[in-house]
Motif scaffolding. Structure first.
Motif, PDB file in Angstrom:
ATOM      1  N   ASN A  76     -53.614 -87.663 -29.079  1.00  0.00           N
ATOM      2  CA  ASN A  76     -54.790 -87.638 -28.192  1.00  0.00           C
ATOM      3  C   ASN A  76     -54.491 -88.392 -26.893  1.00  0.00           C
ATOM      4  O   ASN A  76     -55.162 -89.360 -26.537  1.00  0.00           O
ATOM      5  N   GLY A  78     -51.957 -83.569 -27.961  1.00  0.00           N
ATOM      6  CA  GLY A  78     -53.369 -83.186 -28.045  1.00  0.00           C
ATOM      7  C   GLY A  78     -54.162 -83.998 -29.051  1.00  0.00           C
ATOM      8  O   GLY A  78     -53.661 -84.956 -29.642  1.00  0.00           O
ATOM      9  N   PRO A  79     -55.439 -83.596 -29.254  1.00  0.00           N
ATOM     10  CA  PRO A  79     -56.329 -84.368 -30.132  1.00  0.00           C
ATOM     11  C   PRO A  79     -55.940 -84.332 -31.608  1.00  0.00           C
ATOM     12  O   PRO A  79     -56.419 -85.142 -32.385  1.00  0.00           O
ATOM     13  N   ASP A  80     -55.057 -83.422 -31.991  1.00  0.00           N
ATOM     14  CA  ASP A  80     -54.649 -83.349 -33.396  1.00  0.00           C
ATOM     15  C   ASP A  80     -53.827 -84.580 -33.784  1.00  0.00           C
ATOM     16  O   ASP A  80     -53.855 -85.015 -34.928  1.00  0.00           O
ATOM     17  N   HIS A 124     -52.793 -94.816 -30.564  1.00  0.00           N
ATOM     18  CA  HIS A 124     -53.913 -93.946 -30.902  1.00  0.00           C
ATOM     19  C   HIS A 124     -55.226 -94.747 -30.997  1.00  0.00           C
ATOM     20  O   HIS A 124     -56.087 -94.496 -31.841  1.00  0.00           O
ATOM     21  N   ARG A 177     -54.948 -87.772 -23.851  1.00  0.00           N
ATOM     22  CA  ARG A 177     -55.975 -87.820 -22.815  1.00  0.00           C
ATOM     23  C   ARG A 177     -56.826 -89.086 -22.971  1.00  0.00           C
ATOM     24  O   ARG A 177     -57.155 -89.745 -21.999  1.00  0.00           O
ATOM     25  N   GLN A 178     -57.151 -89.396 -24.211  1.00  0.00           N
ATOM     26  CA  GLN A 178     -58.009 -90.563 -24.459  1.00  0.00           C
ATOM     27  C   GLN A 178     -57.198 -91.852 -24.634  1.00  0.00           C
ATOM     28  O   GLN A 178     -57.644 -92.921 -24.232  1.00  0.00           O
ATOM     29  N   ASN A 195     -44.666 -80.218 -28.327  1.00  0.00           N
ATOM     30  CA  ASN A 195     -45.025 -81.361 -27.476  1.00  0.00           C
ATOM     31  C   ASN A 195     -46.513 -81.313 -27.144  1.00  0.00           C
ATOM     32  O   ASN A 195     -47.216 -82.324 -27.169  1.00  0.00           O
ATOM     33  N   LYS A 196     -46.997 -80.110 -26.810  1.00  0.00           N
ATOM     34  CA  LYS A 196     -48.420 -79.940 -26.438  1.00  0.00           C
ATOM     35  C   LYS A 196     -49.321 -80.287 -27.633  1.00  0.00           C
ATOM     36  O   LYS A 196     -50.317 -80.986 -27.486  1.00  0.00           O
ATOM     37  N   ASP A 197     -48.935 -79.800 -28.807  1.00  0.00           N
ATOM     38  CA  ASP A 197     -49.703 -80.111 -30.027  1.00  0.00           C
ATOM     39  C   ASP A 197     -49.748 -81.611 -30.267  1.00  0.00           C
ATOM     40  O   ASP A 197     -50.791 -82.167 -30.594  1.00  0.00           O
ATOM     41  N   GLY A 252     -54.666 -93.973 -37.703  1.00  0.00           N
ATOM     42  CA  GLY A 252     -55.681 -92.917 -37.594  1.00  0.00           C
ATOM     43  C   GLY A 252     -55.127 -91.549 -37.263  1.00  0.00           C
ATOM     44  O   GLY A 252     -55.862 -90.675 -36.816  1.00  0.00           O
ATOM     45  N   MET A 253     -53.842 -91.341 -37.485  1.00  0.00           N
ATOM     46  CA  MET A 253     -53.262 -90.013 -37.248  1.00  0.00           C
ATOM     47  C   MET A 253     -53.002 -89.365 -38.600  1.00  0.00           C
ATOM     48  O   MET A 253     -51.911 -89.487 -39.160  1.00  0.00           O
ATOM     49  N   ASN A 254     -54.012 -88.687 -39.111  1.00  0.00           N
ATOM     50  CA  ASN A 254     -53.932 -88.172 -40.484  1.00  0.00           C
ATOM     51  C   ASN A 254     -53.731 -86.672 -40.572  1.00  0.00           C
ATOM     52  O   ASN A 254     -53.716 -86.115 -41.660  1.00  0.00           O
ATOM     53  N   TYR A 255     -53.637 -86.028 -39.438  1.00  0.00           N
ATOM     54  CA  TYR A 255     -53.628 -84.570 -39.471  1.00  0.00           C
ATOM     55  C   TYR A 255     -52.323 -84.034 -40.070  1.00  0.00           C
ATOM     56  O   TYR A 255     -51.241 -84.521 -39.752  1.00  0.00           O
ATOM     57  N   MET A 256     -52.460 -83.049 -40.917  1.00  0.00           N
ATOM     58  CA  MET A 256     -51.329 -82.335 -41.542  1.00  0.00           C
ATOM     59  C   MET A 256     -50.387 -83.249 -42.304  1.00  0.00           C
ATOM     60  O   MET A 256     -49.156 -83.107 -42.226  1.00  0.00           O
TER      61      MET A 256
END
Lengths: 210, 279
Positions: A117, A112-114, A148, A119-120, A107-109, A187-191
């Motif tokens: 995000n 987060g910004p990965d 996002h 917070r933003q 959940n934290k991951d 824009g969520m391209n991580y992993m």
């Protein structure tokens, strides 16, 4: 004498069963009757009941499974006009922080910004632009999904589950909206190698007529 | 243990590639040229950044987007500053401007929704960032030790961030450590380090720490403890005076740096283990 006693017991048992049956049957029938799919016209403006609404998603993991997750908080409103579907509209807001995948570290991951995000970009938002009526209770809900920080058009398959009065005198109506989006479009391209690009999303919405 | 192609990809992108690129550029250029080292470090880190951070947006939207812009700008400005040899009484001003501008750009998107302690933490982070930047500039006379400390601290930040904050910033911090290690190999016997090299390394490390802390709630205590790794830099002359070979002295200095950074990583791992893994 013994025969008389047995007869009496049998009659007594039959009477008890009859009375119990008489008490239970109308209740059961009433309960079944109360679970109606629709009574009255569902037309009107509704406020989403967060207690009976939920946003869920399923995302592929390493190509071997589909992991579910959910957003516990949801708010918004919708207006439904079956006679003039072009007047129907939906607006849903979901705080990203309410994400839960049944695993605190993940959940934290995800918050987060990965990924999200949070917070933003603390809120996800869907605003409809068009409702296309289909057969029976099936519809298509077209609108703009903001996720996002990116706003893109998304089309949901929409099913009207039912509508009717609740025991407290309100009128309620419920829908299930489902769609498949690509997280990379937002824009969520991580992993992307380990976590699928395609994400199934489903909104179970129940609204209270205003 | 056999690594899967997925883990190989991560290892390649976060460590092997930045190390190899910086090493190659160090070999292709002239290690003696001050500016070249900064360029090699920038390109080495950027190669990993381009592959790991695939969410680029222009104009920048997210904090990590800014690195693609701030890194070349800082590189250019500090190379020009090195050429003009603008040392002297106002040497602290350049890092101050760079840190203030970076901090503002990185934290601007979340300024409105900030909690009460946000401002205090942001100012504290800025002061530490600026202080370390100035400190490393002053110690750039023996750049090998300064860069060794930066490599060790970046490694620790990679582990701390991945364990308690964001895996992505952890990977990027690992990429910085790898690029710094590539730079180090060419400068083991060339003690001088350009201020532009310090600028590039500190901009990246500071940005990653700030993003990790303010966007992913990376644990603050391990970060602060890991920064004590820099304290081994002024100890180096004392160590070198007692050890005959420079390489041995560097190894001893590295061992000293590993004490606070090792404690910091252990703390972070302990915090990771303490996080409930399920409900």
């Amino acid at each position: 004498m013994r025969r008389y006693m047995l007869e009496f017991r049998g009659r007594w048992l039959a009477a008890v069963m009859l009375v119990a049956g008489a008490m239970l049957l109308p209740g059961h029938a009433a309960a079944a009757d109360a679970y109606k799919t629709q009574t009255g016209s569902p037309a009107g403006t509704y406020k989403i009941d967060p207690v009976h609404s939920l946003a869920q998603f399923w995302i592929g993991h390493l190509g071997v499974s589909e992991l579910p997750g959910r957003f516990d908080k949801i708010s918004g409103s919708f207006t439904f006009d079956p006679a003039h579907p072009e007047n129907s509209k939906v607006s849903v807001e979901i705080p990203v922080k309410s994400l839960d995948t049944n695993y605190a570290r993940r959940n934290k991951d995800l918050r987060g910004p990965d990924f999200f995000n949070a917070r933003q970009f603390p809120m996800m938002k869907f605003v409809s632009t068009k409702v296309i009526m289909g057969d029976d209770n099936e519809m298509r809900l077209v609108g703009q999904l903001t996720l996002h920080g990116v706003t893109r058009p998304v089309t949901f398959n929409l099913r009207h589950v039912g509508a009717g009065p609740d025991p407290w005198g309100n009128y309620r109506s419920g829908y299930i909206a489902s769609a498949i989006i690509r997280r990379s479009h937002f824009g969520m391209n991580y992993m992307l190698g380990g976590i699928s690009d395609q994400v199934k999303i489903q909104l179970n919405i129940e609204g209270k007529r205003q | 243990m056999r690594l899967s192609p997925f883990l190989w990809t991560i290892l390649w992108q976060a460590a092997l590639l930045p190390f190899a690129v910086t090493l190659f550029l160090g070999w292709a250029g002239r290690p003696g040229r001050a500016a070249w080292g900064a360029v090699a470090l920038t390109v080495g880190f950027s190669s990993a950044y381009a592959l790991l951070y695939t969410q680029h947006a222009f104009p920048p939207v997210q904090a990590l987007d800014w690195l693609a812009l701030s890194l070349p700008v800082v590189l250019l400005l500090f190379v020009l500053r090195d050429r003009a040899s603008a040392a002297g009484p106002r040497a602290w001003l350049w890092p101050l401007v760079a840190v203030s501008a970076s901090l503002l750009l990185l934290l601007w998107p979340i300024l409105k929704a900030a909690e009460e302690r946000f401002l205090f933490e942001a100012v504290l982070a800025g002061l530490i960032w600026w202080g370390l930047w100035c400190y490393l500039e002053r110690k750039s006379g023996d750049g090998t030790v300064a860069m060794l400390a930066l490599t060790v601290v970046a490694c620790a930040n990679a582990a701390i961030s991945a364990a308690t904050g964001s895996v992505l910033t952890g990977q990027l911090s690992g990429a910085l450590a790898a690029a710094a290690a590539g730079w180090l190999l060419w400068h083991l016997n060339a003690p001088g380090m350009a201020r532009a090299v310090v600028a590039v390394a500190m901009l990246v490390l500071g940005s990653l720490v700030v993003i990790g802390r303010f966007y992913a709630d990376t644990a603050i205590l391990p970060i602060l403890i890991s920064l004590a790794g820099f304290a081994a830099v002024p100890l180096f002359p004392w160590i070198a005076a007692r050890v005959r070979h420079r390489m041995v002295a560097l190894c001893v200095a590295a061992a000293v740096m590993l004490i606070p950074t090792g404690i910091a990583v252990l703390l972070a791992l302990r915090q990771y283990a303490a996080t409930p893994s399920e409900y």
